[in-house]
Design a protein around this motif. Structure first.
Motif, PDB file in Angstrom:
ATOM      1  N   TRP A  62      65.419 -30.421  42.666  1.00  9.72           N
ATOM      2  CA  TRP A  62      65.641 -29.500  43.781  1.00  9.72           C
ATOM      3  C   TRP A  62      65.799 -28.064  43.287  1.00  9.72           C
ATOM      4  CZ3 TRP A  62      65.684 -29.880  49.059  1.00  9.72           C
ATOM      5  CH2 TRP A  62      66.206 -28.779  49.747  1.00  9.72           C
ATOM      6  N   LYS A  65      62.650 -26.395  42.042  1.00  7.83           N
ATOM      7  CA  LYS A  65      61.754 -25.975  43.131  1.00  7.83           C
ATOM      8  C   LYS A  65      62.323 -24.761  43.874  1.00  7.83           C
ATOM      9  CE  LYS A  65      59.209 -30.235  43.891  1.00  7.83           C
ATOM     10  NZ  LYS A  65      58.592 -31.140  44.875  1.00  7.83           N
ATOM     11  N   VAL A  72      56.304 -25.739  44.994  1.00 11.32           N
ATOM     12  CA  VAL A  72      56.604 -26.367  46.278  1.00 11.32           C
ATOM     13  C   VAL A  72      55.271 -26.485  47.010  1.00 11.32           C
ATOM     14  CG1 VAL A  72      57.830 -26.146  48.471  1.00 11.32           C
ATOM     15  CG2 VAL A  72      58.915 -25.372  46.346  1.00 11.32           C
ATOM     16  N   ILE A  94      60.754 -27.518  50.785  1.00 10.12           N
ATOM     17  CA  ILE A  94      61.007 -28.459  49.685  1.00 10.12           C
ATOM     18  C   ILE A  94      61.156 -29.884  50.215  1.00 10.12           C
ATOM     19  CG2 ILE A  94      62.619 -29.124  47.852  1.00 10.12           C
ATOM     20  CD1 ILE A  94      63.317 -26.150  47.553  1.00 10.12           C
TER      21      ILE A  94
END
Length: 224
Positions: A62, A65, A72, A94
């Protein structure tokens, strides 16, 4: 939090056992064995590309990104220019393909990304993209077999099509009974607390919009 909640959030691994080098929920081993054997009888080398992923690993994906260190992608597999988006919109972009830490079904140990390894050509590398499971893709026959076989062994595809939340993921299968038990532990308050107390980028935008994100991306799945 109770142990069951921590397990469902990817913060406790006591429910997991080793299965062919992968961590899986202890309750799904028998069903996996049966599905694996049936696939082999049908001519497919049933292979798990990804199974359990803990909260911290999901946070690394996470954060990479959100910070632009990893691309993404949109539904056409084109890179999204997140610099042009608000933080709330980056979160949504995302979540099309990557779950918010604490909400990934891969935390459960009951969900797996699968493919038929004997249908992957030597010059090909696994992408886990929808085209691979569609007509003329390397795993089309395997996908058709999964369509007709998963429920017999207690599995389903939670992301069988795009519903306005998570993109279609024909490779993602879930053990119906076990995933439901785990999902029952994933409350909004538990997710809120986990994100609030860990290093997750975009935290303010996530927490402000959590109820909507939860209904759009977490519970918005196929009927088992």
């Amino acid at each position: 939090m109770k142990t069951a909640q921590l397990q469902a959030l990817g913060l406790d691994q006591t429910h997991l056992v080793d299965y062919q080098g992968q961590l899986v929920h202890a309750q799904v081993v028998e069903s996996l064995d049966a599905l694996n054997a049936a696939a082999k009888s049908a001519g497919f080398d049933f292979t798990i590309a990804s199974s359990y992923r803990d909260f911290h690993r999901q946070s690394m994906i996470w954060n990479a990104k959100f910070s632009g260190q990893r691309p993404v992608l949109d539904q056409n597999n084109d890179t999204v220019d997140i610099s042009a988006l608000s933080e709330a919109k980056v979160v949504e972009a995302i979540m099309l393909f990557s779950a918010l830490p604490g909400t990934s079904r891969h935390h459960f140990g009951s969900d797996f990304d699968v493919y038929a390894s004997n249908y992957l050509q030597p010059e090909q590398s696994l992408q886990l993209e929808p085209w691979e499971y569609q007509f003329d893709g390397p795993f089309y026959d395997f996908a058709c077999w999964l369509d007709s076989s998963l429920q017999k062994f207690g599995f389903f595809r939670p992301y069988d099509k795009f519903r306005g939340g998570v993109a279609e993921e024909p490779w993602h299968i879930s053990h119906i009974e076990t995933s439901k038990t785990m999902m029952d532990q994933v409350s909004l308050s538990a997710i809120y607390k986990a994100i609030e107390t860990h290093d997750v980028l975009g935290k303010a935008a996530i927490l402000e919009n959590l109820p909507r994100l939860y209904s759009q991306f977490v519970t918005n799945i196929a009927n088992s």
